[in-house]
Scaffold this active site. Structure first.
Site, PDB file in Angstrom:
ATOM      1  N   ASP A  51       0.845  -1.191   0.000  1.00  0.00           N
ATOM      2  CA  ASP A  51       0.000   0.000   0.000  1.00  0.00           C
ATOM      3  C   ASP A  51       0.887   1.250   0.000  1.00  0.00           C
ATOM      4  O   ASP A  51       0.379   2.371  -0.116  1.00  0.00           O
ATOM      5  CB  ASP A  51      -0.981  -0.012   1.176  1.00  0.00           C
ATOM      6  CG  ASP A  51      -0.296   0.027   2.516  1.00  0.00           C
ATOM      7  OD1 ASP A  51       0.904  -0.313   2.591  1.00  0.00           O
ATOM      8  OD2 ASP A  51      -0.955   0.381   3.514  1.00  0.00           O
ATOM      9  N   SER A  52       2.215   1.052   0.061  1.00  0.00           N
ATOM     10  CA  SER A  52       3.151   2.148  -0.187  1.00  0.00           C
ATOM     11  C   SER A  52       3.005   2.663  -1.625  1.00  0.00           C
ATOM     12  O   SER A  52       3.567   3.712  -1.957  1.00  0.00           O
ATOM     13  CB  SER A  52       4.590   1.708   0.097  1.00  0.00           C
ATOM     14  OG  SER A  52       4.898   0.498  -0.564  1.00  0.00           O
ATOM     15  N   ASP A  90      -0.971  -6.195  -0.476  1.00  0.00           N
ATOM     16  CA  ASP A  90      -1.161  -5.529   0.815  1.00  0.00           C
ATOM     17  C   ASP A  90      -2.623  -5.105   0.940  1.00  0.00           C
ATOM     18  O   ASP A  90      -3.176  -4.485   0.018  1.00  0.00           O
ATOM     19  CB  ASP A  90      -0.278  -4.271   0.835  1.00  0.00           C
ATOM     20  CG  ASP A  90       0.412  -4.038   2.166  1.00  0.00           C
ATOM     21  OD1 ASP A  90       0.206  -4.822   3.111  1.00  0.00           O
ATOM     22  OD2 ASP A  90       1.187  -3.055   2.238  1.00  0.00           O
ATOM     23  N   LYS A 120      -1.343  -9.438   2.666  1.00  0.00           N
ATOM     24  CA  LYS A 120      -0.641  -8.989   3.872  1.00  0.00           C
ATOM     25  C   LYS A 120      -1.521  -7.985   4.586  1.00  0.00           C
ATOM     26  O   LYS A 120      -2.229  -7.216   3.933  1.00  0.00           O
ATOM     27  CB  LYS A 120       0.703  -8.352   3.512  1.00  0.00           C
ATOM     28  CG  LYS A 120       1.498  -7.861   4.733  1.00  0.00           C
ATOM     29  CD  LYS A 120       2.909  -7.455   4.397  1.00  0.00           C
ATOM     30  CE  LYS A 120       3.105  -6.022   4.011  1.00  0.00           C
ATOM     31  NZ  LYS A 120       2.491  -5.022   4.903  1.00  0.00           N
ATOM     32  N   GLU A 122      -1.659  -5.477   8.485  1.00  0.00           N
ATOM     33  CA  GLU A 122      -0.908  -4.965   9.629  1.00  0.00           C
ATOM     34  C   GLU A 122      -1.587  -5.317  10.946  1.00  0.00           C
ATOM     35  O   GLU A 122      -2.816  -5.354  11.026  1.00  0.00           O
ATOM     36  CB  GLU A 122      -0.753  -3.432   9.516  1.00  0.00           C
ATOM     37  CG  GLU A 122       0.050  -3.009   8.299  1.00  0.00           C
ATOM     38  CD  GLU A 122       0.301  -1.493   8.224  1.00  0.00           C
ATOM     39  OE1 GLU A 122      -0.070  -0.762   9.171  1.00  0.00           O
ATOM     40  OE2 GLU A 122       0.876  -1.062   7.207  1.00  0.00           O
ATOM     41  N   GLU A 188       8.850  -4.497  11.069  1.00  0.00           N
ATOM     42  CA  GLU A 188       9.315  -3.216  10.531  1.00  0.00           C
ATOM     43  C   GLU A 188       9.861  -2.324  11.631  1.00  0.00           C
ATOM     44  O   GLU A 188       9.211  -2.084  12.641  1.00  0.00           O
ATOM     45  CB  GLU A 188       8.174  -2.502   9.781  1.00  0.00           C
ATOM     46  CG  GLU A 188       8.625  -1.131   9.253  1.00  0.00           C
ATOM     47  CD  GLU A 188       7.820  -0.579   8.089  1.00  0.00           C
ATOM     48  OE1 GLU A 188       6.946  -1.275   7.547  1.00  0.00           O
ATOM     49  OE2 GLU A 188       8.102   0.582   7.722  1.00  0.00           O
TER      50      GLU A 188
HETATM   51  N1  LIG Z   1       9.397   0.247   4.886  1.00  0.00           N
HETATM   52  C1  LIG Z   1       9.029   1.521   4.806  1.00  0.00           C
HETATM   53  N2  LIG Z   1       8.075   1.965   5.648  1.00  0.00           N
HETATM   54  C2  LIG Z   1       7.692   3.246   5.590  1.00  0.00           C
HETATM   55  O1  LIG Z   1       6.813   3.643   6.376  1.00  0.00           O
HETATM   56  C3  LIG Z   1       8.266   4.087   4.615  1.00  0.00           C
HETATM   57  C4  LIG Z   1       9.252   3.568   3.769  1.00  0.00           C
HETATM   58  N3  LIG Z   1       9.628   2.289   3.904  1.00  0.00           N
HETATM   59  N4  LIG Z   1       9.820   4.329   2.820  1.00  0.00           N
HETATM   60  C5  LIG Z   1       9.207   5.544   2.378  1.00  0.00           C
HETATM   61  C6  LIG Z   1       8.523   6.280   3.470  1.00  0.00           C
HETATM   62  C7  LIG Z   1       9.525   7.136   4.212  1.00  0.00           C
HETATM   63  N5  LIG Z   1       9.292   6.804   5.571  1.00  0.00           N
HETATM   64  C8  LIG Z   1      10.230   7.027   6.557  1.00  0.00           C
HETATM   65  C9  LIG Z   1      10.277   6.263   7.702  1.00  0.00           C
HETATM   66  C10 LIG Z   1      11.250   6.491   8.662  1.00  0.00           C
HETATM   67  C11 LIG Z   1      12.189   7.489   8.477  1.00  0.00           C
HETATM   68  C12 LIG Z   1      13.240   7.759   9.451  1.00  0.00           C
HETATM   69  O2  LIG Z   1      14.065   8.610   9.231  1.00  0.00           O
HETATM   70  N6  LIG Z   1      13.304   7.028  10.550  1.00  0.00           N
HETATM   71  C13 LIG Z   1      14.374   7.141  11.539  1.00  0.00           C
HETATM   72  C14 LIG Z   1      14.039   6.345  12.765  1.00  0.00           C
HETATM   73  C15 LIG Z   1      12.815   6.832  13.469  1.00  0.00           C
HETATM   74  C16 LIG Z   1      13.111   7.983  14.380  1.00  0.00           C
HETATM   75  O3  LIG Z   1      13.517   7.716  15.523  1.00  0.00           O
HETATM   76  O4  LIG Z   1      12.939   9.109  13.936  1.00  0.00           O
HETATM   77  C17 LIG Z   1      15.650   6.568  10.964  1.00  0.00           C
HETATM   78  O5  LIG Z   1      16.721   7.022  11.415  1.00  0.00           O
HETATM   79  O6  LIG Z   1      15.586   5.701  10.087  1.00  0.00           O
HETATM   80  C18 LIG Z   1      12.125   8.254   7.338  1.00  0.00           C
HETATM   81  C19 LIG Z   1      11.158   8.023   6.386  1.00  0.00           C
HETATM   82  C20 LIG Z   1       8.044   6.175   5.731  1.00  0.00           C
HETATM   83  N7  LIG Z   1       7.892   5.428   4.493  1.00  0.00           N
HETATM   84  C1  LIG Z   2       7.270  -1.799   3.508  1.00  0.00           C
HETATM   85  C2  LIG Z   2       6.272  -2.877   3.374  1.00  0.00           C
HETATM   86  C3  LIG Z   2       6.359  -3.811   4.541  1.00  0.00           C
HETATM   87  C4  LIG Z   2       4.861  -2.413   3.149  1.00  0.00           C
HETATM   88  O1  LIG Z   2       3.974  -2.713   3.890  1.00  0.00           O
HETATM   89  C5  LIG Z   2       4.569  -1.576   1.966  1.00  0.00           C
HETATM   90  O2  LIG Z   2       5.448  -1.329   1.122  1.00  0.00           O
HETATM   91  O3  LIG Z   2       3.413  -1.165   1.850  1.00  0.00           O
HETATM   92 MG   LIG Z   3       2.182  -1.686   3.517  1.00  0.00          MG
END
Ligand SMILES: Nc1nc(=O)c2c([nH]1)NC[C@@H]1CN(c3ccc(C(=O)N[C@@H](CCC(=O)O)C(=O)O)cc3)CN21
Ligand SMILES: CC(C)C(=O)C(=O)O
Ligand SMILES: [Mg+2]
Length: 270
Positions: A51-52, A90, A120, A122, A188
């Site tokens: 769903d991304s 998803d 899948k 959540e 995750e």
């Molecule tokens: N697997 C996945 N799940 C997501 O929710 C997700 C992605 N990928 N990729 C694209 C976007 C970008 N997202 C994210 C998610 C986390 C951080 C991040 O910077 N997290 C911190 C840790 C969390 C914190 O403590 O702030 C890091 O250092 O990775 C950035 C973008 C959410 N999205």
């Molecule tokens: C990152 C994975 C686990 C996901 O749920 C998605 O791409 O939607």
């Molecule tokens: Mg997903």
């Protein structure tokens, strides 16, 4: 998992035997037939039509708005293109939380209308009833615990899960989804040590998305991994290409050639 040419189609039993043999499982997201064919030919074991797609295809800010109707054409494209990879659809936010009947309905729609091999969803303990009923209907379920993007507002952002006291919750969620009949579980954004404990206490394989090296498999969002995502990339991603920059350079070069009268050349003209 296994060499591409040795296996006709990845099945749920291959996920279990990979864990037993200690062979790592690989997965990437895919939302279209072009990438699905490429990743399938590369021997990636499973393709998740995440769903991304909400962010990566449809331009939403979060995964929350995407619907089953929007997901179906994307899942169909991936399922049609993959000949070896196991294709997982998803279930989007709102399509399964409201009860087991809605969850089974959504899962069956995905299977009937797309050609996916599994769904899948959540949630751990909170989704165990839905998992059990979908599996009873004949549809394999991949679970997803730890950081669950569909509940990012309740979780308070992109926050690491399973830290400190959260580790007991993570283990309880993992056991609940295994007991409910999931064939694998995505972890995750959880600490590597917590993911190791979960991996050792389950018979079903754990798939890491930012859950360290001790899981039975690894999964990444392909646009993050290939350098196409704009903006912040999570720390757990390692980029294996810079497709975004390649395309930007190509577009700039082509525009310059057109403007200079260098494209089309004689070889491109009739
Ligand atoms: N697997 C996945 N799940 C997501 O929710 C997700 C992605 N990928 N990729 C694209 C976007 C970008 N997202 C994210 C998610 C986390 C951080 C991040 O910077 N997290 C911190 C840790 C969390 C914190 O403590 O702030 C890091 O250092 O990775 C950035 C973008 C959410 N999205
Ligand atoms: C990152 C994975 C686990 C996901 O749920 C998605 O791409 O939607
Ligand atoms: Mg997903």
């Amino acid at each position: 998992m296994t060499e591409p040419q040795l296996l006709k189609r990845v099945r749920t039993r291959h996920f279990l035997s990979a864990k037993q043999n200690g062979t790592k499982i690989t997965g990437l997201t895919s939302y279209d037939q072009l990438t699905a064919k490429i990743f399938d030919e590369a021997g990636i074991d499973f393709l998740l039509v995440g769903d991304s797609a909400a962010n990566n295809v449809l331009g939403y800010d979060t995964t929350l708005p995407v619907t089953v109707d929007e997901m179906i054409p994307l899942v169909r494209a991936v399922a049609r293109a993959a000949s070896r990879a196991f294709v997982i659809a998803d279930l989007p936010f709102g399509s399964y939380e409201t009860g087991v009947a809605d969850a089974v309905h959504s899962a069956i729609r995905m299977m009937k209308e797309t050609g996916a091999h599994a769904v899948k969803l959540e949630g751990g303990i909170r989704s165990a009833d839905q998992i059990r009923h979908i599996v009873d209907a004949g549809v394999p379920v991949m679970a997803h615990i730890g950081f669950t993007p569909q509940s990012e507002h309740r979780l308070g952002g992109h926050v690491i899960q399973g830290r400190g006291a959260g580790e007991d919750q993570l283990l309880a969620d993992a056991r609940a989804v295994e007991e409910a009949g999931a064939f694998a579980v995505v972890l995750e954004m959880v600490p590597a040590e917590a993911a190791k404990k979960v991996t050792e206490s389950l018979t079903i394989p754990t798939i890491s998305v930012g859950a360290g090296p001790h899981c039975d498999g690894q999964l990444l969002v392909w646009t993050d991994w290939a350098g196409l995502t704009q903006g912040r990339i999570p720390k757990f991603v390692r980029q294996y290409a810079q497709i975004g920059q390649t395309l930007r350079d190509a577009a700039g070069a082509w525009k310059a050639d057109v403007e200079a009268g260098e494209y089309p050349g004689p070889e491109n003209s009739y």
